[in-house]
Design a protein around this motif. Structure first.
Motif, PDB file in Angstrom:
ATOM      1  N   LEU A 156       0.843  -1.205   0.000  1.00 59.91           N
ATOM      2  CA  LEU A 156       0.000   0.000   0.000  1.00 59.91           C
ATOM      3  C   LEU A 156       0.874   1.249   0.000  1.00 59.91           C
ATOM      4  N   GLU A 157       1.961   1.191   0.757  1.00 61.88           N
ATOM      5  CA  GLU A 157       2.846   2.372   0.836  1.00 61.88           C
ATOM      6  C   GLU A 157       3.458   2.718  -0.510  1.00 61.88           C
ATOM      7  N   ILE A 158       3.729   1.700  -1.318  1.00 64.13           N
ATOM      8  CA  ILE A 158       4.272   1.982  -2.658  1.00 64.13           C
ATOM      9  C   ILE A 158       3.272   2.842  -3.435  1.00 64.13           C
ATOM     10  N   ILE A 159       2.011   2.445  -3.373  1.00 63.20           N
ATOM     11  CA  ILE A 159       0.979   3.186  -4.105  1.00 63.20           C
ATOM     12  C   ILE A 159       0.821   4.597  -3.528  1.00 63.20           C
ATOM     13  N   GLU A 160       0.876   4.701  -2.227  1.00 65.33           N
ATOM     14  CA  GLU A 160       0.726   6.021  -1.604  1.00 65.33           C
ATOM     15  C   GLU A 160       1.885   6.954  -1.978  1.00 65.33           C
ATOM     16  N   ILE A 161       3.069   6.389  -2.069  1.00 69.14           N
ATOM     17  CA  ILE A 161       4.226   7.204  -2.462  1.00 69.14           C
ATOM     18  C   ILE A 161       4.093   7.643  -3.921  1.00 69.14           C
ATOM     19  N   LEU A 162       3.630   6.737  -4.769  1.00 73.13           N
ATOM     20  CA  LEU A 162       3.426   7.105  -6.181  1.00 73.13           C
ATOM     21  C   LEU A 162       2.405   8.245  -6.286  1.00 73.13           C
ATOM     22  N   LYS A 163       1.367   8.151  -5.472  1.00 73.47           N
ATOM     23  CA  LYS A 163       0.349   9.216  -5.485  1.00 73.47           C
ATOM     24  C   LYS A 163       0.941  10.530  -4.980  1.00 73.47           C
ATOM     25  N   ALA A 164       1.714  10.427  -3.898  1.00 76.71           N
ATOM     26  CA  ALA A 164       2.305  11.637  -3.314  1.00 76.71           C
ATOM     27  C   ALA A 164       3.251  12.322  -4.297  1.00 76.71           C
ATOM     28  N   LYS A 165       3.900  11.514  -5.117  1.00 83.59           N
ATOM     29  CA  LYS A 165       4.834  12.083  -6.105  1.00 83.59           C
ATOM     30  C   LYS A 165       4.110  12.489  -7.396  1.00 83.59           C
ATOM     31  N   GLY A 166       2.814  12.197  -7.453  1.00 82.39           N
ATOM     32  CA  GLY A 166       2.030  12.561  -8.635  1.00 82.39           C
ATOM     33  C   GLY A 166       2.317  11.715  -9.849  1.00 82.39           C
ATOM     34  N   ILE A 167       2.777  10.483  -9.622  1.00 82.39           N
ATOM     35  CA  ILE A 167       3.148   9.627 -10.754  1.00 82.39           C
ATOM     36  C   ILE A 167       2.393   8.293 -10.725  1.00 82.39           C
ATOM     37  N   ARG A 168       1.322   8.213  -9.967  1.00 80.84           N
ATOM     38  CA  ARG A 168       0.607   6.931  -9.834  1.00 80.84           C
ATOM     39  C   ARG A 168       0.161   6.381 -11.195  1.00 80.84           C
ATOM     40  N   ASP A 169      -0.343   7.260 -12.057  1.00 76.45           N
ATOM     41  CA  ASP A 169      -0.922   6.781 -13.307  1.00 76.45           C
ATOM     42  C   ASP A 169       0.129   6.399 -14.358  1.00 76.45           C
ATOM     43  N   LYS A 170       1.388   6.670 -14.058  1.00 75.24           N
ATOM     44  CA  LYS A 170       2.435   6.303 -15.030  1.00 75.24           C
ATOM     45  C   LYS A 170       2.716   4.806 -15.015  1.00 75.24           C
ATOM     46  N   TYR A 171       2.333   4.106 -13.955  1.00 79.04           N
ATOM     47  CA  TYR A 171       2.741   2.704 -13.780  1.00 79.04           C
ATOM     48  C   TYR A 171       1.567   1.785 -13.493  1.00 79.04           C
ATOM     49  N   LYS A 172       1.717   0.576 -13.958  1.00 75.27           N
ATOM     50  CA  LYS A 172       0.790  -0.474 -13.558  1.00 75.27           C
ATOM     51  C   LYS A 172       1.366  -1.103 -12.290  1.00 75.27           C
ATOM     52  N   VAL A 173       0.608  -1.061 -11.236  1.00 78.39           N
ATOM     53  CA  VAL A 173       1.100  -1.603  -9.962  1.00 78.39           C
ATOM     54  C   VAL A 173       0.564  -3.015  -9.775  1.00 78.39           C
ATOM     55  N   VAL A 174       1.490  -3.935  -9.617  1.00 72.29           N
ATOM     56  CA  VAL A 174       1.147  -5.350  -9.506  1.00 72.29           C
ATOM     57  C   VAL A 174       1.567  -5.845  -8.120  1.00 72.29           C
ATOM     58  N   ILE A 175       0.702  -6.640  -7.505  1.00 67.67           N
ATOM     59  CA  ILE A 175       1.084  -7.243  -6.222  1.00 67.67           C
ATOM     60  C   ILE A 175       0.980  -8.767  -6.295  1.00 67.67           C
ATOM     61  N   GLY A 176       1.755  -9.428  -5.445  1.00 73.29           N
ATOM     62  CA  GLY A 176       1.716 -10.880  -5.353  1.00 73.29           C
ATOM     63  C   GLY A 176       2.311 -11.331  -4.039  1.00 73.29           C
ATOM     64  N   GLY A 177       2.326 -12.650  -3.836  1.00 74.55           N
ATOM     65  CA  GLY A 177       2.834 -13.223  -2.591  1.00 74.55           C
ATOM     66  C   GLY A 177       1.736 -13.993  -1.889  1.00 74.55           C
ATOM     67  N   ALA A 178       2.140 -14.989  -1.108  1.00 68.90           N
ATOM     68  CA  ALA A 178       1.199 -15.954  -0.532  1.00 68.90           C
ATOM     69  C   ALA A 178      -0.016 -15.346   0.175  1.00 68.90           C
TER      70      ALA A 178
END
Lengths: 211, 460
Positions: A156-178
């Motif tokens: 979640l913090e990765i997404i929040e940082i992308l938003k804070a930097k104003g670059i969220r829409d530049k990337y597709k955010v993928v998550i995984g793990g058990a």
């Protein structure tokens, strides 16, 4: 010596033999694009064997290394003929506080052998580093793995940082793990929940195509 | 006694041992060595016998595991160096290892002692959901487990939130969550009238700081309790893990060694999983100073250990350790199916009977692949532990267990990949009273009857 033999070397994880035969086939006039396409099919077959655990992680890793040898030989020739197009650039890592990386390593191998360009940040990676590395690479995807419930919030913090930097829409955010799930992906606003390594290339490509 | 008296030598090796690039450790060092040893010792998996009885192979697995540890060492990812141990050190540690410990306190104290193959003494039963649970159900679930008569020890559910805040490993929320975790668990034990029950805690701590924060004789993890030191699969550690080993020893509580060799991963198949599991027990003893080993080998794709390829590994690893050491070790079940499904009850029963006959103590039961919040209950653990007591009490042989396990496997094995999720805790338990629903109990009794008809003589 033939294409079939080259595929056999890759499947058996014979890196040196793969390199030598790739060089030989090129000298004999083989089309590098055809070679890479055939080897991609071979690696997909190896991936299928691994998905069923007819072979195990050490074997698929060795096949991946053999394929890398072939790609290293073929790359200059591919560039000369217009190059092999990357299917997408991926920043990949295990989130901060989490030291478990076996799943991430398998995803990396599967993506690379299916034509994606991957920058592996390793494990215990600060959320800000994901964002900075994506900017530097010009990535299409930011993919993070978490094995522990208490490290999932870092996704979640990765997404929040992308938003804070104003670059969220530049990337597709993928998550995984058990412990992660579609529910968690929806909750934090990730673009994709990658439920297993084998499906990663198809899911990543579909996500990019949707754009 | 614990072998932590060697800890400073171990720490020194973590700084001065042979350097190795982490990228090379598993593919170029660990896996090839393991593969060679499996071949050298002619270790061969047979899918026809999920619970084999092969003493000679068990001894060869023990030898292969010993050599694996001595040749490969234990990799510290912080220093990028190998912690090597010698034959002499392993022999010394095995000689010094106690074959039994008194854990828990007062009237709730229990003896945990080494078991032999087909041992008539019942296994020590640690119960745990192993999963995360909603904050509002945490204490209820702890109480529900503590109501189980066969429970000898409890490892409580894991918190994801503390007072509504997501717990983040290494951050303040983790310290708060860990304190909340142990206080819920201890309060539940007090309310149930077994306040000094042996506890393994706290699973909410992913970081060493969370563990260290709950060391307190008055309100936290007591010296009669245990904590776990994990390993990074395979054969890797880090300072945050070594910190725990040292802290537990210096605080004075018991240490358990937590490992899950991965079938299909760097271990390869069943043979490598068995060898690696045994080697982990030696790591627990020699490097972490553990008094017991908590093993959960699991399938790379399923995340479970109730299919035959994993049962074989569990059976052979247990037999190898029983025949060659006086160590203590618990077998942690990981099932595919979720609560209140017939499949989960059958998976648990098979895991428990194979483990018990092969000398393990029991740690039951992570359900639904240990992946889904709230999807575990004490009732599957109850069945597993009742099966364990039955198998021991009637002196069931490995051959008899193999036969019954085969019949039960036939009922669920084909569904491993798409096992039912079942119900959440509050859907099959009355969370206010911490008791199972009527429907859940009916299913429990039905499957228990089915297993009894196969020849398992339950004690009650």
């Amino acid at each position: 010596m033939s294409m079939e033999q080259l595929s056999a070397h890759v499947e058996a994880g014979e890196a040196e033999e793969t390199r030598l035969l790739t060089e030989k086939l090129l000298k004999e006039g083989a089309d590098p694009l055809v070679l890479i396409e055939e080897l991609t099919k071979t690696m997909a077959h190896v991936g299928d064997l691994f998905a069923k655990l007819d072979i195990f992680l050490p074997e698929i890793m060795m096949s991946g290394e053999a394929l890398t040898e072939a790609v290293n030989v073929l790359t200059p020739h591919l560039e000369a003929s217009g190059g092999r197009q990357s299917k997408g650039k991926v920043i990949l890592g295990v989130v901060k506080g989490d030291l478990h990386e076996i799943g991430k390593n398998i995803v990396k191998l599967i993506l690379e052998t299916n034509g994606f360009t991957v920058k592996d940040l390793g494990y215990d990676v600060d959320p800000l580093v994901f964002a900075k590395e994506a900017e530097e690479m010009g990535a299409d995807f930011i993919a993070s793995s978490s094995l522990m419930t208490t490290t999932m919030p870092r996704q979640l913090e990765i997404i929040e940082i992308l938003k804070a930097k104003g670059i969220r829409d530049k990337y597709k955010v993928v998550i995984g793990g058990a412990p992660t799930s579609q529910l968690w992906a929806d909750k934090i606003g990730a673009d994709l929940f990658c439920y297993d390594a084998k499906s990663a290339p198809e899911l990543f490509s579909a996500l990019l195509a949707d754009n | 006694m614990s072998t932590l008296y060697r800890h400073w030598e171990i720490i020194d090796r973590a700084r001065t041992g042979e350097f190795m690039d982490e990228d090379d450790f598993l593919p170029k060092h660990f896996s090839p060595t393991l593969k060679r040893l499996i071949k050298k010792y002619e270790i061969k998996y047979d899918p026809a016998t999920p619970c084999p009885a092969d003493s000679a192979m068990a001894d060869r697995i023990w030898q292969a595991a010993w050599e694996l540890l001595v040749e490969v060492g234990y990799y510290n990812t912080d220093s990028h160096r190998l912690i090597k141990v010698t034959d002499e050190e392993i022999k010394e540690a095995l000689y010094m290892a106690n074959d039994q410990y008194i854990v828990g306190g007062g009237k709730d104290a229990r003896v945990m002692k080494h078991r032999s193959i087909e041992d008539p003494e019942p296994p020590f039963c640690i119960m745990s959901p192993d999963i995360t649970v909603d904050e509002k159900y945490h204490q209820s679930m702890c109480m529900a487990y503590l109501k189980e008569p066969l429970l000898d020890g409890l490892c409580g559910p894991i918190l994801e939130t503390t007072f509504g805040n997501l717990i983040e490993s290494g951050g303040p929320s983790e310290i708060s969550g860990c304190i909340q975790h142990i206080q819920n668990q201890k309060m539940a034990a007090r309310l149930l009238g077994r306040p000094d029950t042996f506890m393994v805690a706290v699973g909410t701590a992913e970081h060493d700081s969370g563990q260290i924060a709950v060391s307190d004789e008055a309100w936290g993890v007591q010296k009669t309790d245990a904590r776990l030191v994990g390993t990074l699969t395979e054969f890797k550690t880090a300072d945050t893990l070594l910190n725990r080993a040292l802290h537990y020893a210096q605080y004075g509580c018991y240490t358990g060694n937590l490992t899950g060799a991965i079938y299909g991963g760097w271990c390869g198949g069943s043979e490598g999983t068995a060898v690696t599991t045994v080697a982990y027990s030696l790591i627990g003893l020699v490097i972490h100073g553990a008094i017991f080993n908590q093993h959960f080998p699991f399938h790379l794709n399923y995340g479970s250990n109730t299919t035959r390829e994993l049962l074989w590994s569990i059976a052979m690893a247990g037999q190898a350790m029983a025949r060659n050491s006086c160590l203590l070790y618990t077998s942690n079940g990981f099932a595919n199916a979720g609560p209140m499904t017939e499949m989960l009850f059958r998976e648990t029963a098979v895991h428990a009977m194979v483990s018990t006959a092969s000398s393990w103590h029991l740690w039951e039961m992570a359900s639904t692949r240990n992946k889904y919040r709230n999807r575990a209950t004490p009732l599957e653990a109850r069945l597993g532990c009742e099966v364990g007591h039955a198998v021991a009490g009637q002196k069931m042989t490995l051959e008899q267990v193999n036969e019954i396990a085969g019949r039960l496997l036939a009922k669920y094995e084909d569904n491993a990949a798409d096992a039912p999720l079942g119900s959440e805790y509050h859907e099959c338990y009355d969370a206010d009273k911490a008791v199972p629903t009527v429907e859940h109990m009916d299913m429990f009794r039905r499957i228990k009857d089915e297993i009894a008809e196969m020849g398992v003589e339950f004690p009650y």
